[in-house]
Design a protein around this motif. Structure first.
Motif, PDB file in Angstrom:
ATOM      1  N   ILE A  36      46.413  42.667  53.296  1.00 26.47           N
ATOM      2  CA  ILE A  36      46.619  42.726  51.850  1.00 26.47           C
ATOM      3  C   ILE A  36      47.709  41.764  51.440  1.00 26.47           C
ATOM      4  O   ILE A  36      47.585  41.008  50.464  1.00 26.47           O
ATOM      5  N   GLY A  37      48.747  41.772  52.203  1.00 23.41           N
ATOM      6  CA  GLY A  37      49.825  40.824  51.916  1.00 23.41           C
ATOM      7  C   GLY A  37      49.329  39.402  51.998  1.00 23.41           C
ATOM      8  O   GLY A  37      49.638  38.563  51.135  1.00 23.41           O
ATOM      9  N   ASN A  38      48.571  39.125  53.000  1.00 32.47           N
ATOM     10  CA  ASN A  38      48.037  37.781  53.160  1.00 32.47           C
ATOM     11  C   ASN A  38      47.233  37.381  51.936  1.00 32.47           C
ATOM     12  O   ASN A  38      47.412  36.283  51.391  1.00 32.47           O
ATOM     13  N   PHE A  39      46.373  38.284  51.499  1.00 23.78           N
ATOM     14  CA  PHE A  39      45.529  37.979  50.348  1.00 23.78           C
ATOM     15  C   PHE A  39      46.378  37.735  49.107  1.00 23.78           C
ATOM     16  O   PHE A  39      46.091  36.846  48.298  1.00 23.78           O
ATOM     17  N   ALA A  40      47.440  38.519  48.960  1.00 20.37           N
ATOM     18  CA  ALA A  40      48.297  38.347  47.793  1.00 20.37           C
ATOM     19  C   ALA A  40      48.950  36.975  47.812  1.00 20.37           C
ATOM     20  O   ALA A  40      49.027  36.280  46.786  1.00 20.37           O
ATOM     21  N   CYS A  41      49.400  36.563  48.995  1.00 16.04           N
ATOM     22  CA  CYS A  41      49.979  35.224  49.104  1.00 16.04           C
ATOM     23  C   CYS A  41      48.984  34.162  48.703  1.00 16.04           C
ATOM     24  O   CYS A  41      49.302  33.226  47.955  1.00 16.04           O
ATOM     25  N   VAL A  42      47.765  34.326  49.192  1.00 15.93           N
ATOM     26  CA  VAL A  42      46.732  33.335  48.868  1.00 15.93           C
ATOM     27  C   VAL A  42      46.472  33.321  47.370  1.00 15.93           C
ATOM     28  O   VAL A  42      46.256  32.262  46.781  1.00 15.93           O
ATOM     29  N   ALA A  43      46.544  34.505  46.757  1.00 16.58           N
ATOM     30  CA  ALA A  43      46.313  34.560  45.317  1.00 16.58           C
ATOM     31  C   ALA A  43      47.362  33.737  44.577  1.00 16.58           C
ATOM     32  O   ALA A  43      47.040  33.018  43.632  1.00 16.58           O
ATOM     33  N   VAL A  44      48.613  33.813  45.011  1.00 14.19           N
ATOM     34  CA  VAL A  44      49.639  33.012  44.362  1.00 14.19           C
ATOM     35  C   VAL A  44      49.362  31.529  44.592  1.00 14.19           C
ATOM     36  O   VAL A  44      49.536  30.701  43.700  1.00 14.19           O
ATOM     37  N   LEU A  45      48.890  31.219  45.809  1.00 16.92           N
ATOM     38  CA  LEU A  45      48.550  29.818  46.089  1.00 16.92           C
ATOM     39  C   LEU A  45      47.455  29.330  45.140  1.00 16.92           C
ATOM     40  O   LEU A  45      47.454  28.172  44.729  1.00 16.92           O
ATOM     41  N   TYR A  46      46.523  30.197  44.811  1.00 16.21           N
ATOM     42  CA  TYR A  46      45.479  29.813  43.861  1.00 16.21           C
ATOM     43  C   TYR A  46      46.101  29.397  42.538  1.00 16.21           C
ATOM     44  O   TYR A  46      45.633  28.471  41.881  1.00 16.21           O
ATOM     45  N   LEU A  47      47.162  30.118  42.143  1.00 17.85           N
ATOM     46  CA  LEU A  47      47.814  29.744  40.895  1.00 17.85           C
ATOM     47  C   LEU A  47      48.347  28.327  40.977  1.00 17.85           C
ATOM     48  O   LEU A  47      48.240  27.543  40.030  1.00 17.85           O
ATOM     49  N   LEU A  48      48.902  28.010  42.147  1.00 13.68           N
ATOM     50  CA  LEU A  48      49.379  26.641  42.335  1.00 13.68           C
ATOM     51  C   LEU A  48      48.238  25.638  42.211  1.00 13.68           C
ATOM     52  O   LEU A  48      48.453  24.486  41.857  1.00 13.68           O
ATOM     53  N   LEU A  49      47.063  26.095  42.538  1.00  7.34           N
ATOM     54  CA  LEU A  49      45.909  25.195  42.539  1.00  7.34           C
ATOM     55  C   LEU A  49      45.175  25.197  41.194  1.00  7.34           C
ATOM     56  O   LEU A  49      43.987  24.863  41.124  1.00  7.34           O
ATOM     57  N   ASP A  50      45.837  25.588  40.124  1.00  7.03           N
ATOM     58  CA  ASP A  50      45.227  25.593  38.789  1.00  7.03           C
ATOM     59  C   ASP A  50      43.984  26.466  38.735  1.00  7.03           C
ATOM     60  O   ASP A  50      42.992  26.114  38.103  1.00  7.03           O
TER      61      ASP A  50
END
Lengths: 446, 814, 103
Positions: A36-50
Motif C-alpha cells: 500500500i505504501g508503495n502504491f501511494a508513493c507511485v501515486a505521488v509520482l504520477y502527480l509529478l508526471l502531470d
C-alpha cells in the motif's frame, strides 16, 4: 537540484524499499501494508508526471479498494503466516535472482549508457485553415502559399472560400497571397505556429494605394470550447468598416431597438444631453477592423446585426444558428460579388464558415481530458472493459459458490428400468418383475 | 320428352359404380351383407336409370350423337402440344352406346339383384359386390369412350375384373381352389395375347390417323365424304339429326318433308351444333379416325394422301385398314372367345354363376363384338378382312355348338353355347350385318343371362338339396355356403346328378324353357328374330349378291343352329325331365325371390325382346314398327344391313324353324324320360350308338383344344422356362458366374488388400507414427512438473532472452 | 522539452519495481503474495506508461493506464476468488502444493 527531483529521489527510493519490504516480509499482512505504501508513493509520482487523474484513481482504486480486498482475503483465510517451509526447488531462488539481475541489466544498460533516444514531447502539430475575405480588384482567385519548415500551396480560392484544416510542423511561416498567374497580391505576412495551435487565418482588407493599405492576415484560434453550458464562443472579425462596430442580437422583433436617454454626470444627475442607446443585447463591442473578438453567447438561433458608431445597422444576419462545440466564425467583409451601393461604397457580406465540428481538447492529464478521450476515441475499449468487469463479477460469484467450489464426487443416480421393458421381461421370463421393483419416486429436494 | 342435359349425365355412369365399388372395397366387410348388397344394387340401378334417360334422349332426337367432355377438369388425359397429341377424356353418346348401356346396366342390375340372393352367406360378400361394381364401371367406360385409348382402359379393366371374379373362390380347399385360380390365370394370359393384337391395331390406328378419337366433337358421323366437300348436307342426312353442317335450303326442305312436329324437334336439338362447314375450314386432321377413313377412301387409289409410310414400307390405306382390322380381330378372338383364343371362356365358369351370367355371357364377352360394330367404318372398307371375320365367327359358332353337345357340366354347356352365339355375332359383323349382330347381342344377353341365372338357381337348389340330405344323414343342420368344401366329391354342376327338377323348381323350369326356346330360335321368341336376321343377311349376301362367303356362312350357321337346339334340349331333358338321379336333386328347393324375380323378368324379355326389330312382312309386323331397332342404330352404323330394303324371308325363316324343331325332336328322342344317362358309368346314350360314338367323344373331349394348346404351346414353353431357370439362371448365373467369378474374385482381391496391404503397410505406418509420438512425448512430459513457479522461471528466462535480443542493436548503436 | 525529472529516471524506477515484483512471483510460495507481486509488476508498467505519455505529450498512455487499472481490478477479484476456492479445497494457499498438472 530542484524540488521535483528531490521529491522523485525520495519517493522512488521509498517505493523501492517498500517493495523490497513486501518481498521479504514473512507476514502477509505486513506485505500488503508495504505494498500500500508503495502504491501511494507511485501515486505521488504520477502527480509529478502531470497525471493527476490517474494519481487519484491509483489511490482510490489500487491503494484503497484492491488492497483492502487483499487484506480482507488474507484475514479471511488466516493466511498471515504461510508455511514456506517446503524445501523444494532451492535451486530456483538462485536461478530467479540471476534471471532478474540479467533482465535488469539488459533493460537498464541502454538507459544508463544513453543508447535510447527518447522522442521529445511534441503535442499535436499546429493546424491551420485559411479564409479568403480580401477585397482585391477584379476579384481574382487567390492562391495562398505558406513558407516555413514546410511549404504548402492551397488550391485557387474564390472570395469567401474557406479551406479545410491542414497540418504543418510548428515554426515561423510566411504567408503569401498570389494570383493564379503568380503576381503577388499583398505583402507577405508573418505567422508563428506553435504545437497544438488550431488557427484560422483570414485574409482581409483591400488594396488602397491612397491610404497605403494592403490585404493582411488576421489569425483567430479555432479550437476552443465555451466554458459554460448553454453558451458557445463566437469569433467575430470586422474586415469591412473602418468604423468601430458592435454586434447586436436584435431579439425577436428583428429591429434595432434604440432609445434616447439622458446623459448623466458622475453624480448621476442628468446633464441635459441625450444619447442614443441600444436596448438590445450587445454581444461584442469594439470591433476594430482586422482585430478578431471572441465573445460568448447563448446557443440558439438569433438575428444578429452589425451596428456602427452612429447606431446604424450595417448588416443584418438573419436566423444565425449558434451551435455548441462548433466553431462560430463571423467575418464581415466587403462583398465584391455585388454591385456597389449608390454612394459608391461596397456592400458588406458575412463570410460564414461551414459549421465544422471541431473537437475540443481538455487539459493534459485532467479528468476532463481523459473523460473526453474515453467518450470519443476510446469509447469501444471502454465498453469492452466494462463488459469484462461484469463478466468478472459473475465469475467471482460462480467461483465462490459453495457447491461449485468444492469438487465433490457426484453420485449418479441409477435409472430404474422403465415399464415397457419390464413388461417384456415379464412376458419372456414369466416372473413378475414389476412387483419386485421398488416404485419410482420423485427425487426429494436437491 | 327429352332433356338436352341427359347426355351430360354420362360421367355419372362411371362415377356411380366407382363410388359403389369404393364403398364396398373398403367398408364392405364392416357394412355387412345387407347394406353392402344394397349399395351395389343401388349403384347398378342408378346407372340403369341414367341409361334409360340417355336412351330416351337419343330416341327423341333420332340418335343424334353427342360428345361429352369429362367433368372436374379432367378434359385432357395425355397431352403433348409439341407434337399435337391430345387424348381427352371424352364420352361419346350415340345409339350403339345407348343400346350397350341399356344391356349392361339392365341385365347388370338384374344380375346384381340375383347375386344378392345367390351370394347369401358368402364371407366375401362385400368384396364380390365391389368387384361387380368395378366391372360395371369399366364396362361402361368401355362402351361410352370416344377414343380407342379410353376404350382400351375399359377393355383392360373388365379383363381385370374378369380375373378377380373368375378366381373369386381361389381360397376353396383342395383342388377346387387351385382350379379356380388357374382358370383366372388362364383367362388373363389368353387375354394378354389378344390385347397385344388390339394394341398393335391401336398403334397402327395412331400411326395412320394421328388420333384415337372416333369422331371429333361436332363432327358429322357417317356422312359420305362428298358431303363434306360440298359443305352441304342433304335433307336425308339432316333427317337423322346428327348434323354439323346444314344447308339452309336442305333444312327447310327437311322440315317440309317430315312435317312440323318432327322438324321442330329436330331443329331444337340441332341448333347448338349447326354451323356451315365450308371448304376452307375442312381439313382431314380435324376429323376422327372414321371421318378420315371415309375421306381417304373417297380419294382415288394411289393418290399420295392414301399412302401410309410404315417403317419403310409404303402401304396403301386400304392395306393399312386390313391390318388394323385383322389385329383388332386378334383382340376380339380373345375377349369374345373366338377360335383360336376361346379356351379361357369355358374354364371361366369356375367363377360364381352371376359372374358367368353377367360377364362371361351377357356383357363382357360381347365387348369384342361391340368393338367391331364400333369400328364398322373400318370393316366396311376392308371386305377381305371382313370375310376372314365372318369365317372365324361361323366356324366358332359351329365348333361351340358341337362341343356343347358333349358336356356334362351344366355351366360348361352354356359356356360353349356362349362361344357359339358369339360366333354368330362375329359372323354377322363379318357379313356386314352390324345391326343384326347388335340385335343378336341384345337378345343373347337377355336369354343367355336368363339361362345362366337359371343354371345358377339349379346349382343352388341341388347344392341345398345335397346339404339337406347331408344334414339328415349326419345330424347337423349346417346350411352354410362353403360347407361343401369339406364334403365328398359330389358335383352340384354335373347334369348326371340332376333330373326331374321341373317339379321341384317350377319357376326356374319355366324361365329356363323360355330362354331355351329363345336360344334355339323358335318363333316368336327373341332368338328367332335375331338369328333369323343374321341368316337372312347371309342369304342375301350369298343369293342376292353372289358372294361365296354368304353361302358358306349360311350353311355353317344353319348347322350351328341345329346343334344349338340339340344341346339345349339335351340340357333341359337332363336337368328338368325324367326322374331325379341323386338324393340332392330329389330334395332341391326352389330359390328365393331374390333369384326368381330376375329370372322371370329375363324370361319375359326373352319372349318379347325380338319384337324391337321386326322385318317387313313378318308376322306381328303390323303391331310394331318395321325395323325399329335398325332405324335407331342407323345414325351410328352407316351400312346398317347388307340390304336396307330387306323383307322378311319366309323361306329361310321356315327352314330355320324346321331345323330347330327337328333338332329338338331328335334330342328329345334320345334323351327323353330316364334315358338321359345310361349304364352304371352314367354315359351318354350317344356313346352306345356306334356311328355316333366317336363324334360324341370328340365333343366330350372338347375337340382336344386344351391338349393341342398344351402340346404346341404350353409344353415347349415350360421346357424353355425350365431350361432358362435351371441351366441359364441357376447353374450358370448363380452357381458359376455369381459364386465363382464374382464372389471368389472379390474374395481374392479383398484378401490381398486386407492382409498384406491394409494390415502391413497402412496399419504399420499409422502405428509407427503413433509409437514415435508416444516415445517423444513421454520424454517431453518430464518437463511438465506441475509447479507454477518453475513455469514462471521459464517464462522469465524467455523474457530475458527476448529483451536481450531487442536491446542488443541499441547497445551496438550506442 | 525539458522536465525537472527526466523520463529515464522514471523508467529506471519502473524497471526496478518490475524486477522486484517478478522476484516476488518467483520466490514466494504464498499465493496471495504472488498475487500482490503481480500487482506490483502491473504498477511498475503503469508508471512506465505514464512516464512515456508525458514524454510524448500524448494522453493515450494515461488512458492505457486507466484501462490496465480497470482490468487489474477485475483480475484481482477473480484471482482472489480462485484463491479462496483453492483454499477451501486444499486448506492451503501454498503454490507448491498445487501441481496436479504434473505431466
Amino acid at each position: 537540484m530542484g524540488f521535483e527531483l528531490v521529491l522523485f529521489i525520495a519517493l522512488g527510493g521509498l517505493a523501492v524499499l517498500l517493495a523490497v519490504g513486501m518481498l521479504i516480509s514473512k507476514n502477509a499482512v505486513h506485505s500488503a501494508l508495504f505494498l500500500i505504501g508503495n502504491f501511494a508513493c507511485v501515486a505521488v509520482l504520477y502527480l509529478l508526471l502531470d497525471a493527476p487523474f490517474i494519481s487519484m484513481v491509483q489511490i482510490v482504486v489500487y491503494t484503497g479498494a484492491i488492497m483492502v480486498l487483499f487484506l480482507f482475503v488474507i484475514m479471511l483465510l488466516g493466511a498471515e503466516h504461510t508455511t514456506d517451509t517446503t524445501r523444494s526447488f532451492r535451486w530456483l531462488t538462485g536461478l530467479a535472482t540471476t534471471a532478474a539481475i540479467a533482465l535488469l541489466t539488459a533493460m537498464g544498460a541502454p538507459l544508463v549508457l544513453g543508447g535510447v533516444d527518447l522522442p521529445q514531447a511534441q503535442g499535436d502539430n499546429p493546424q491551420l485553415r485559411i479564409v479568403h475575405g480580401a477585397n482585391i480588384s477584379d476579384n481574382p482567385n487567390v492562391i495562398v502559399t505558406l513558407r516555413g519548415r514546410d511549404t504548402l500551396t492551397s488550391e485557387p480560392l474564390r472570395f469567401g472560400d474557406v479551406t479545410g484544416f491542414f497540418s504543418v510542423p510548428a515554426g515561423d511561416y510566411t504567408v503569401i497571397l498570389n494570383r493564379e498567374d503568380g503576381s503577388v497580391v499583398a505583402p507577405p505576412a508573418q505567422l508563428k505556429l506553435a504545437q497544438g495551435d488550431v488557427l484560422t487565418a483570414i485574409a482581409y482588407g483591400a488594396v488602397d494605394l491612397e491610404r497605403g493599405t494592403f490585404p493582411s492576415i488576421a489569425v483567430v484560434p479555432a479550437r476552443t470550447i465555451s466554458e459554460r453550458n448553454g453558451e458557445t464562443l463566437l469569433k467575430v472579425l470586422n474586415a469591412y468598416s473602418d468604423d468601430t462596430l458592435r454586434l447586436v442580437d436584435l431579439g425577436p422583433n428583428k429591429v434595432l431597438d434604440t432609445r434616447q436617454r439622458p446623459v448623466l454626470d458622475e453624480k448621476g444627475a442628468p446633464t441635459g444631453q441625450q444619447v442614443t442607446t441600444i436596448d438590445d443585447t450587445v454581444i461584442a463591442t469594439d470591433l476594430v477592423k482586422g482585430l478578431p473578438i471572441q465573445a460568448a453567447y447563448a446557443v440558439g438561433t438569433h438575428t444578429l446585426a452589425f451596428v456602427n458608431s452612429n447606431n446604424e445597422v450595417v448588416f443584418t444576419l438573419f436566423d444565425y444558428e449558434l451551435k455548441r462545440n462548433t466553431e462560430q466564425l463571423v467575418v464581415l467583409a466587403p462583398d465584391v460579388d455585388q454591385p456597389a451601393n449608390l454612394d459608391g461604397s461596397v456592400r458588406p457580406r458575412v463570410l460564414r464558415n461551414p459549421a465544422l465540428a471541431t473537437p475540443t481538447m481538455g487539459q493534459y492529464g485532467s479528468p476532463a481530458g481523459i473523460g473526453l478521450m474515453l467518450f470519443t476515441d476510446y469509447l469501444l475499449p471502454m465498453n469492452i472493459v466494462g463488459f469484462l468487469l461484469l463478466v468478472a463479477m459473475i465469475g467471482v460469484i460462480v467461483l465462490t459458490r459453495p457447491d461449485t467450489a468444492s469438487v465433490q464426487r457426484r453420485v449418479v443416480r441409477r435409472r430404474k428400468v422403465s415399464r415397457p421393458l419390464t413388461s417384456v421381461i415379464t412376458q419372456q421370463t414369466g416372473s413378475d418383475v414389476l412387483s419386485d421393483t421398488p416404485k419410482l419416486e420423485a427425487p426429494s429436494g436437491d | 320428352m327429352h332433356n338436352e342435359t341427359y347426355p351430360q349425365l354420362v360421367p355419372l355412369l362411371i362415377i356411380i359404380p366407382a363410388i359403389g365399388a369404393f364403398i364396398n372395397m373398403f367398408w364392405g366387410a364392416k357394412l355387412g351383407e345387407r347394406v353392402s348388397g344394397y349399395v351395389g344394387i343401388a349403384a347398378s340401378l342408378l346407372s340403369f336409370i341414367i341409361s334409360v334417360l340417355i336412351f330416351s334422349y337419343l330416341s327423341a332426337v333420332h340418335g343424334a350423337a353427342s360428345v361429352i367432355n369429362a367433368p372436374l377438369g379432367l378434359g385432357s388425359w395425355i397431352r403433348m402440344d409439341s407434337i399435337g397429341l391430345n387424348i381427352p377424356w371424352q364420352f361419346r353418346v350415340d345409339t350403339i352406346t345407348a343400346v350397350m348401356l341399356l344391356v349392361v346396366t339392365g341385365v347388370g342390375s338384374l344380375i346384381h339383384i340375383y347375386a344378392r340372393g345367390y351370394m347369401h352367406g358368402d364371407p366375401k360378400f362385400g368384396r364380390f359386390f365391389a368387384f361387380l361394381n368395378l366391372f360395371l364401371m369399366f364396362m361402361l367406360l368401355l362402351v361410352t369412350a370416344n377414343n380407342f385409348l379410353m376404350m382400351f382402359v375399359g377393355w383392360e379393366g373388365v379383363g381385370l375384373c374378369s380375373y378377380l371374379l373368375i378366381g373369386f373362390w381361389w381360397d376353396k380347399r383342395g383342388a377346387t381352389g387351385w382350379r379356380n385360380a388357374n382358370a383366372a390365370r388362364k383367362a388373363v394370359i389368353v387375354n394378354r395375347v389378344g390385347d397385344f393384337g388390339l394394341l398393335l391395331s391401336m398403334f397402327l390406328i395412331f400411326w395412320t390417323f394421328g388420333t384415337f378419337d372416333y369422331y371429333k366433337p361436332g363432327e358429322v358421323a357417317n356422312v359420305p365424304y362428298t358431303l363434306y366437300t360440298n359443305g352441304y348436307i342433304t335433307a336425308e342426312q339432316a333427317k337423322k339429326g346428327d348434323i354439323l353442317a346444314v344447308n339452309p335450303a336442305a333444312e327447310s326442305q327437311a322440315a317440309e318433308t317430315h312435317g312440323d312436329a318432327h322438324g321442330e324437334t329436330h331443329g331444337a336439338h340441332s341448333k347448338p351444333a349447326r354451323e356451315t362447314l365450308d371448304n376452307s375450314q375442312f381439313a382431314p386432321s380435324r376429323l376422327g379416325v372414321f371421318g378420315q377413313t371415309e375421306y381417304l377412301m373417297s380419294l382415288p387409289e394411289g393418290s399420295p394422301e392414301r399412302v401410309i409410310n410404315v417403317g419403310g414400307l409404303e402401304l396403301d390405306f386400304s392395306v393399312m385398314l386390313f391390318l388394323i382390322v385383322i389385329f383388332m380381330l386378334v383382340g376380339v378372338t380373345a375377349k369374345s372367345a373366338q377360335i383360336p383364343l376361346f379356351v379361357w371362356l369355358p374354364d371361366a365358369m369356375a367363377g360364381p354363376t352371376p359372374v358367368s351370367a353377367l360377364m362371361h355371357a351377357a356383357t363382357m364377352v360381347t365387348a369384342g363384338v361391340f368393338l367391331l360394330i364400333r369400328a364398322n367404318v373400318f370393316l366396311d372398307h376392308a371386305p377381305e378382312a371382313r370375310a376372314i371375320i365372318a369365317l372365324v365367327g361361323a366356324l366358332t359358332a359351329l365348333m361351340g355348338g358341337y362341343i356343347g353337345m358333349g358336356q356334362w357340366d351344366v355351366k360348361r354347356v352354356l359356356a360353349y353355347s356362349t362361344v357359339s352365339q358369339l360366333g354368330f355375332m362375329v359372323a354377322a359383323v363379318g357379313l356386314g350385318a352390324y345391326v343384326a349382330a347388335m340385335f343378336h347381342l341384345v337378345t343373347h344377353a337377355i336369354f343367355k343371362a336368363c339361362l345362366f341365372l337359371g343354371s345358377g338357381s339349379v346349382i343352388h337348389g341341388v347344392e341345398h338339396g345335397h346339404h339337406h340330405v347331408h344334414a339328415h344323414a349326419h345330424g347337423h343342420g349346417d346350411d352354410h355356403h362353403d360347407a361343401h368344401d369339406e364334403e365328398d366329391s359330389f358335383d352340384p354342376q354335373d347334369m348326371r346328378n340332376m333330373g326331374g327338377l321341373a317339379r321341384r323348381m317350377p319357376i326356374t323350369y319355366w324361365t329356363y324353357i323360355f330362354a331355351t326356346f329363345a336360344l334355339a330360335g323358335l318363333f316368336p321368341f327373341a332368338g328367332f328374330w335375331s338369328k333369323d336376321e343374321i341368316l337372312a343377311d347371309a342369304w342375301h349376301l350369298g343369293f342376292d349378291k353372289g358372294n361365296p362367303i354368304g353361302y358358306i356362312v349360311l350353311g355353317i350357321l344353319l348347322l350351328a343352329a341345329a346343334f344349338t337346339a340339340f344341346y339345349m334340349w339335351r340340357q333341359v331333358q337332363m336337368i328338368f325331365h325324367g326322374e331325379p338321379r341323386s338324393e340332392a336333386a330329389a330334395n332341391a328347393p326352389e330359390s328365393t325371390l331374390w333369384m326368381t324375380v330376375p329370372l322371370m323378368v329375363l324370361a319375359f324379355l326373352s319372349l318379347v325382346g325380338g319384337f324391337i326389330n321386326v322385318p317387313k312382312g313378318a308376322p306381328f309386323h303390323g303391331m310394331f314398327k318395321d325395323y325399329e331397332f335398325k332405324h335407331f342404330l342407323e345414325s351410328a352404323v352407316p351400312h346398317v344391313t347388307v340390304s336396307p330394303s330387306l323383307y322378311f324371308n319366309w323361306g329361310l325363316a321356315l327352314g330355320a324353324t324346321f331345323i330347330a324343331f327337328a333338332a329338338i325332336f331328335f334330342a328329345h328322342s334320345i334323351y327323353a324320360g330316364n334315358k338321359a344317362v345310361r349304364g352304371t358309368a352314367r354315359r351318354d346314350p350317344l356313346e352306345f350308338v356306334p356311328s355316333a360314338k366317336p363324334i360324341w367323344l370328340l365333343a366330350n373331349a372338347r375337340m382336344h383344344w386344351d391338349n393341342i394348346y398344351f402340346a404346341v404351346i404350353e409344353n415347349p414353353f415350360n421346357r424353355i422356362g425350365k431350361f432358362l431357370a435351371d441351366v441359364v439362371d441357376w447353374r450358370f448365373l448363380h452357381d458359376y458366374f455369381h459364386d465363382v467369378v464374382i464372389k471368389k474374385g472379390y474374395d481374392g482381391v479383398g484378401t490381398l488388400l486386407s492382409k498384406p496391404f491394409d494390415k502391413g503397410i497402412i496399419d504399420g505406418a499409422v502405428n509407427g507414427v503413433a509409437w514415435l509420438f508416444k516415445q517423444f512425448s513421454s520424454s517431453l512430459r518430464l518437463v511438465q512438473t506441475g509447479y507454477v513457479r518453475v513455469y514462471a522461471v521459464a517464462l522469465l528466462l524467455g523474457v530475458v532472452a527476448v529483451v536481450v535480443v531487442m536491446v542488443l542493436p541499441l547497445l551496438q548503436n550506442g | 522539452m525539458n522536465f525537472a525529472v527526466p523520463t529515464e529516471a522514471f523508467i529506471m524506477l519502473s524497471m526496478v519495481l518490475f524486477i522486484l515484483g517478478a522476484m516476488g512471483v518467483l520466490l514466494r510460495r504464498n499465493a496471495i503474495l504472488i498475487f500482490m507481486s503481480v500487482e506490483l509488476m502491473l504498477n511498475a508498467a503503469n508508471l512506465a506508461l505514464v512516464a512515456f505519455a508525458r514524454q510524448w505529450g500524448q494522453m493515450n498512455g494515461q488512458l492505457f493506464v486507466f484501462f490496465v487499472m480497470t482490468v487489474a481490478a477485475a483480475e484481482v477479484a477473480v484471482g482472489l476468488a480462485l484463491i479462496v476456492a483453492i483454499f477451501r479445497n486444499k486448506r492451503s494457499i501454498n503454490i507448491d502444493d498445487l501441481h496436479q498438472m504434473e505431466g
